[in-house]
Design an enzyme around this catalytic site. Structure first.
Site, mmCIF file in Angstrom:
data_model
loop_
_atom_site.group_PDB
_atom_site.id
_atom_site.type_symbol
_atom_site.label_atom_id
_atom_site.label_comp_id
_atom_site.label_asym_id
_atom_site.label_seq_id
_atom_site.Cartn_x
_atom_site.Cartn_y
_atom_site.Cartn_z
ATOM 1 N N PHE B 125 99.284 9.545 -4.743
ATOM 2 C CA PHE B 125 99.213 9.351 -3.303
ATOM 3 C C PHE B 125 100.627 9.491 -2.718
ATOM 4 C CE2 PHE B 125 98.789 6.887 0.645
ATOM 5 C CZ PHE B 125 97.728 7.580 1.194
ATOM 6 N N ASP B 194 99.254 2.838 -10.196
ATOM 7 C CA ASP B 194 98.703 2.497 -8.884
ATOM 8 C C ASP B 194 97.181 2.456 -9.022
ATOM 9 O OD1 ASP B 194 97.654 2.434 -6.294
ATOM 10 O OD2 ASP B 194 99.281 3.657 -5.460
ATOM 11 N N TYR B 219 92.293 -3.345 0.511
ATOM 12 C CA TYR B 219 91.310 -3.035 1.564
ATOM 13 C C TYR B 219 90.315 -1.939 1.195
ATOM 14 C CZ TYR B 219 95.000 0.388 2.878
ATOM 15 O OH TYR B 219 95.947 1.371 2.880
ATOM 16 N N LYS B 220 90.353 -1.467 -0.036
ATOM 17 C CA LYS B 220 89.396 -0.436 -0.448
ATOM 18 C C LYS B 220 88.212 -1.111 -1.159
ATOM 19 C CE LYS B 220 93.067 3.039 -0.718
ATOM 20 N NZ LYS B 220 92.614 3.983 0.315
ATOM 21 N N ARG B 366 85.386 13.991 1.472
ATOM 22 C CA ARG B 366 85.481 12.933 0.465
ATOM 23 C C ARG B 366 84.414 11.878 0.716
ATOM 24 N NH1 ARG B 366 90.780 9.075 -0.298
ATOM 25 N NH2 ARG B 366 90.049 8.314 1.714
#
Lengths: 407, 407
Positions: B125, B194, B219-220, B366
């Site tokens: 990312f 990560d 938050y995912k 996605r």
């Protein structure tokens, strides 16, 4: 001599009286710790309900656009800017004061690569000093720590950065921001101000004074809630050279291009790092509504009147406690600190009487006077409580000497 | 070939069916963006109300002790630790993923002062890569970026740190954490993982694999709310040598002694910096209740079944879209990515049909399959929507081509 009736009269004509109604204030408690955690504005819970149930719960990912979550650091930052004399586009609300101090001080020292000294004083809040120590050690610089009264004379052309807190968290003593900023610039040094106990308590003039960088806290006089996002100011003239040591995607010129090359954003966005803490930002944003239309000179006048009154009463009534806060108005913030060898149990005994201040090691009983929600009668009643706790000796009961893990 | 009736049957016997009831799920929307912002667990609003109205509003400053706000990063960290195979006392929840990556990677490179290369891959990312770039530039190190398939062969004894994301945010491709971690240790390098798209989506075995450092997102798949605090893992064996580059007061051995000398805390507390973001931490803490008693192997099995089904259906029905996600179960996360030159308007047309995925530049549509609240019929209906959007050509309507500032 002032009487309680006089205090009631002052409250009747207080231009900020209606502001008090905007806060949730539990009955019977005199809260003198708004300099540590500001009280809850009444409308915040409903705003939090909306962001949680409607924005997160229903609009979900679309909220980044629809509710402009992405912009929150800038929108909230500009609202804080209006309270500290900063131009729009020079403050973001983000992260913590410690992290923002890290960004600001590290960036500041890079603006003076030929100088080897970072200067601060012993009254600075420890986290700022720790951050400076880390930066100094990593960069091979000297961290010079002087007494607060010696800051001005210690500024010379060996100094890269002067980083100080405007109001001493212990004594409430206030630095002369104009003089120190001017001396820094005279000597070619960069100044970084910590406004933790300033923002929302009295007017600050960052732009007018030509301050280079500043940081501050969202949960004290700004009432943003526990652990609220902090803020960072970068003077517009430094924004192009500002190098954020933590290069995250929200500090990128185009975060959603997902390029692997880091291109810093223009302007204050460069001070951003990661995904904004939306819940905390919304609470802080809502809390700032209280300041809409408020004249900070009026806020300051009330703050000075209250701290003057408290010092007068305590000095008149209680010999055992020394006032640690300067009497000159321009030399103090919005708190009064009293010194006593047994300040800790004295504070605990006051809390048992619903007069909530706090203790700061080693000998400080600290009372914050948040002008937005305190009344003159609260000041009177708090001083009476101090007198009674001392006169009765009740603070000597063993139960008040028990130190919790955190005060 | 599977039918919608088959999907309904699968949902009937889904051991996670009752978990879905714990989420607030607006009628009629198929939410395939839980990999970007997890859905709202139903009990979170009441917990937020309590922390705002009762803890902040009434108990105020006392909440730091009474409600253990101070410990929140550790308590929430340990709960996340249980989901990623970390020992108690090795994770805190704090700050953002970017800031935690900064702490972890900077600390990691200091453990190998004789080596000059930080290694990552092009699937990482961007914020991780930006953080590494900043660290590498500041420390005079080389940042080497290879293709994801070349990471293993690029690990040699010149490498100080390998920092990679387990699941590729674009394609959903998953690295072999065991192999890369072992290769790092064989070569004497430090590995930083990560877990942004891993934590809460499938089992992770940080301790068993001997991982050095890890960071991840709240938050995912952890459903902690917008901008939730992130987390950082420091293996117990590294905690004594771990040097947090941001030395703030909550990383101090005794923050409330207010000493001016920085003495790092023992253990994972050393990874802390400033005052904890209480509101965000409470939301994340509440959200984690959903995982209590859950078997992550069951979660993973459902995730694989859903992503398999979606790929099967799309491949069977739609020629125009290429599946970018690996078919081998061990090589993918919990999302499916489809490539199409016009992926952006296709995603917009799907959103207009209440099938919410997202676009990732340049050509990725996605779809995240959060196993806790999605059903097999949702997978079916989403695949039908993809087929209809493509077959109808409705994505070519001009209105779907309008790019908002943030997607």
């Amino acid at each position: 001599m002032t009487t309680r009736t006089d205090c009631e009269a002052l409250d009747t004509v207080d231009p900020l009286a209606e502001i008090r109604d905007r806060f949730a204030l539990p009955d019977g408690e005199i809260y003198l710790d708004g300099n540590s955690l500001g009280a809850l504005p009444k409308h915040v819970p409903e705003r939090m309900r909306k962001v949680v149930e409607e924005q997160w719960g229903v609009d979900r990912i679309r909220s980044w656009n629809v509710h402009r979550w992405t912009d929150l650091p800038h929108r909230v930052g500009d609202r804080i800017g209006a309270l500290v004399g900063a131009q729009p586009g020079s403050i973001i609300a983000a992260d913590t004061t410690s992290i923002n101090a890290f960004k600001a001080i590290d960036a500041a020292r890079r603006l003076r690569p030929d100088r080897r000294v970072i200067l601060t004083d012993t009254s600075n809040f420890p986290t700022d000093v720790y951050v400076m120590r880390g930066i100094a050690d990593a960069a091979g610089l000297e961290l010079r720590i002087v007494e607060p009264d010696s800051v001005l004379e210690a500024i010379d052309d060996s100094i890269a950065v002067v980083a100080v807190t405007e109001v001493d968290y212990r004594t409430g003593s206030r630095h002369d921001m104009a003089a120190i900023t001017a001396a820094c610039h005279e000597a070619g040094a960069i100044v970084v101000w910590d406004l933790a106990h300033s923002a929302g308590a009295f007017p600050v003039a960052l732009a007018d004074l030509g301050v280079d960088f500043a940081v501050g806290c969202g949960y004290k006089y700004l009432n943003g809630g526990p652990g609220a996002p902090a803020f960072i100011y970068v003077a517009p003239r430094h924004q192009i050279a500002f190098r954020n040591p933590i290069t995250g995607w929200f500090g990128h010129a185009a975060p959603f291009d997902f390029s692997l090359e880091f291109v810093p954003a223009e302007g204050i966005a460069r001070a951003r790092v990661g995904t904004p803490h939306v819940l905390g930002l919304v609470a802080l944003d809502a809390a700032l509504d209280v300041f809409d239309g408020l004249d900070l000179d009026v806020v300051r006048a009330k703050s000075l009147a209250m701290t003057d009154l408290f010092m007068d009463l305590v000095e008149g009534w209680v010999d055992e406690l020394d006032v640690a806060t300067p009497r000159e108005p321009e030399r103090r913030g919005s708190q009064v600190s009293l010194r006593h060898e047994h300040a800790f149990p004295i504070v605990q005994a006051l809390i048992a009487r619903d007069v909530v201040g706090d203790f700061r090691t080693p000998d400080i009983a600290r009372f914050g006077f948040a002008p937005l929600y305190l009344r003159h009668v609260d000041v009177w009643d708090a001083a009476v409580a101090v007198r009674e706790v001392i006169d009765s000796g009740e603070w000597q009961e063993p139960k008040y000497a028990v130190r919790p893990r955190v005060t």
